[in-house]
Design a protein around this motif. Structure first.
Motif, PDB file in Angstrom:
ATOM      1  N   TRP A   7      43.459 -46.818  -9.652  1.00 55.50           N
ATOM      2  CA  TRP A   7      44.536 -46.843 -10.737  1.00 55.50           C
ATOM      3  C   TRP A   7      44.684 -47.936 -11.466  1.00 55.50           C
ATOM      4  O   TRP A   7      44.956 -48.074 -12.704  1.00 55.50           O
ATOM      5  CB  TRP A   7      45.817 -46.528  -9.856  1.00 55.50           C
ATOM      6  N   ALA A   8      44.382 -49.306 -10.820  1.00 52.55           N
ATOM      7  CA  ALA A   8      44.326 -50.524 -11.611  1.00 52.55           C
ATOM      8  C   ALA A   8      43.431 -50.451 -12.744  1.00 52.55           C
ATOM      9  O   ALA A   8      43.563 -50.979 -14.017  1.00 52.55           O
ATOM     10  CB  ALA A   8      44.018 -51.850 -10.773  1.00 52.55           C
ATOM     11  N   ILE A   9      42.288 -49.974 -12.545  1.00 51.62           N
ATOM     12  CA  ILE A   9      41.236 -49.830 -13.539  1.00 51.62           C
ATOM     13  C   ILE A   9      41.511 -48.967 -14.891  1.00 51.62           C
ATOM     14  O   ILE A   9      41.356 -49.010 -15.739  1.00 51.62           O
ATOM     15  CB  ILE A   9      39.807 -49.475 -12.795  1.00 51.62           C
ATOM     16  N   PHE A  10      42.263 -47.607 -14.203  1.00 53.09           N
ATOM     17  CA  PHE A  10      42.723 -46.575 -15.141  1.00 53.09           C
ATOM     18  C   PHE A  10      43.694 -47.216 -16.064  1.00 53.09           C
ATOM     19  O   PHE A  10      43.651 -47.184 -17.411  1.00 53.09           O
ATOM     20  CB  PHE A  10      43.488 -45.509 -14.532  1.00 53.09           C
ATOM     21  N   ALA A 264      53.164 -48.703 -16.689  1.00 50.56           N
ATOM     22  CA  ALA A 264      53.458 -48.016 -15.369  1.00 50.56           C
ATOM     23  C   ALA A 264      52.561 -47.716 -14.322  1.00 50.56           C
ATOM     24  O   ALA A 264      52.764 -47.838 -13.262  1.00 50.56           O
ATOM     25  CB  ALA A 264      54.135 -46.694 -16.071  1.00 50.56           C
ATOM     26  N   THR A 265      51.367 -47.443 -14.874  1.00 51.49           N
ATOM     27  CA  THR A 265      50.234 -47.151 -13.924  1.00 51.49           C
ATOM     28  C   THR A 265      49.774 -48.340 -13.053  1.00 51.49           C
ATOM     29  O   THR A 265      49.559 -48.584 -11.737  1.00 51.49           O
ATOM     30  CB  THR A 265      48.883 -46.579 -14.652  1.00 51.49           C
ATOM     31  N   PHE A 266      49.885 -49.627 -13.739  1.00 52.29           N
ATOM     32  CA  PHE A 266      49.467 -50.844 -13.112  1.00 52.29           C
ATOM     33  C   PHE A 266      50.486 -51.079 -12.030  1.00 52.29           C
ATOM     34  O   PHE A 266      50.086 -51.581 -10.740  1.00 52.29           O
ATOM     35  CB  PHE A 266      49.680 -51.818 -14.021  1.00 52.29           C
ATOM     36  N   ALA A 267      51.905 -50.687 -12.364  1.00 50.01           N
ATOM     37  CA  ALA A 267      52.777 -50.932 -11.321  1.00 50.01           C
ATOM     38  C   ALA A 267      52.638 -50.133 -10.021  1.00 50.01           C
ATOM     39  O   ALA A 267      52.917 -50.632  -8.963  1.00 50.01           O
ATOM     40  CB  ALA A 267      54.317 -50.710 -11.889  1.00 50.01           C
TER      41      ALA A 267
END
Length: 337
Positions: A7-10, A264-267
């Motif tokens: 998810w962090a990479i995305f 938001a994805t990072f969170a």
């Protein structure tokens, strides 16, 4: 842990490409493009997203303790000012270098700030994280050297351009320092918003939307007045009458959506990565965005006039940042064994 890293990479992929559409807008000055981007990005998209996706949105917000909300607001305003300076830096020194310097600074400081909220990890994990951050620092220095060398290659006889390159690097570094408020606000506010979201019957990922709503709207309270003043002072409101307004607006809307979705994805990734997720996820998220932005800068010919020496510095800088993040990730894995 693996899910959190993915998810962090995305998220980093989205952040690394979000500024690219700016290169294709027409008849807009910096203030037109980024003023519209931040208005959409920090108000329209967060409000629509939170209203549609968060069940019991009003109750969720009222569940944040006043002192926590105030601290989040201050940190978010710092981030908003830093994000505005980032856009300015990209205009001065280009996409690839602007990302490298700004994000490198963000990684160095922003990866450490969550420790103020979450506490220090075990000593073996801390050694990995600090070692990785030191390697990232080398990468930031090399990226700065790449930019100065490129400027020398392109405009060796132009003093004004040299000043612009130096000014752009300074803006990127200062902006990066201010933008670390994002990491602090996320680490501080997420536990309270997560509890409130869960109590209202929301899925886990919705917490990220709630956190970003607070951060983005508070950041917008600082950024928007700046652009209103600049557009007025420089008489740039007339640029919005261009025949390219529709196309420009769509491009800028794309920038705004990608930026908000990336955050938001990072969170969510940080949540999935566990206790040190705000540090590890932040480093992975931002370094991925740098790698993508550098590729974008190369593809859009930002470095076409740069010497092989300048590009070598850039590649070494990127490699150091990637190696540094791998070391940080290894440290996090030690903590979950």
């Amino acid at each position: 842990m693996i899910e959190g890293i993915i998810w962090a990479i995305f998220a980093g992929l989205m952040l690394g490409t979000y500024a690219l559409p700016e290169k294709f807008t027409k008849d807009f000055a910096f203030e037109n493009t980024w003023g519209l981007m931040f208005t959409l990005n920090m108000f329209l998209i967060p409000i629509i997203s939170a209203s549609l996706l968060i069940k019991g949105f009003g109750g969720v917000l009222s569940g944040i303790p006043t002192d926590i909300l105030l601290k989040m607001a201050i940190a978010s305003m710092m981030w908003g000012l830093g994000a505005m300076m980032w856009g300015k830096a990209i205009n001065y020194i280009g996409l690839s270098l602007g990302f490298s310097i700004f994000i490198g600074t963000v990684i160095l400081v922003g990866s450490l700030l969550p420790f103020l909220v979450d506490g220090l990890p075990t000593s073996n994990v801390l050694v990995y994280i600090l070692s990785g951050i030191a390697v990232v620092l080398i990468g930031v220095v090399m990226n700065g050297k790449a930019g100065i060398t490129r400027e020398s290659d392109e405009k060796a006889d132009s003093t004004s351009e040299k000043v612009s390159m130096t000014k752009g690097i300074v803006i990127a570094v200062v902006g990066g320092l201010l933008a670390t408020g994002f990491s602090f606000a996320n680490a501080l506010g997420r536990p309270y918003l997560h509890e409130a979201c869960q109590a209202a019957g929301n899925p886990e990922w919705v917490t990220s939307v709630a956190v970003m709503f607070v951060i983005y709207v508070c950041g917008g309270l600082v950024v928007t007045p700046y652009f209103i003043v600049k557009l007025t002072q420089q008489g740039l409101w007339k640029n919005f009458k261009t025949a390219h307004l529709g196309k420009n607006t769509l491009l800028i809307l794309g920038m705004a959506v990608l930026n908000f979705a990336a955050s938001a994805t990072f969170a969510y990734a940080a949540f999935k990565l566990g206790k040190a997720g705000n540090t590890v996820g932040y480093a992975i998220f931002n370094t991925t965005s740098v790698a993508v932005a550098i590729v974008g800068g190369l593809l859009t010919r930002e470095w076409v006039k740069a010497s092989g020496k300048a590009r070598l510095y850039l590649y070494i800088g990127l490699a150091c940042m990637i190696i540094g993040v791998v070391i940080i990730a290894l440290g996090n894995s030690q903590g979950v064994m």
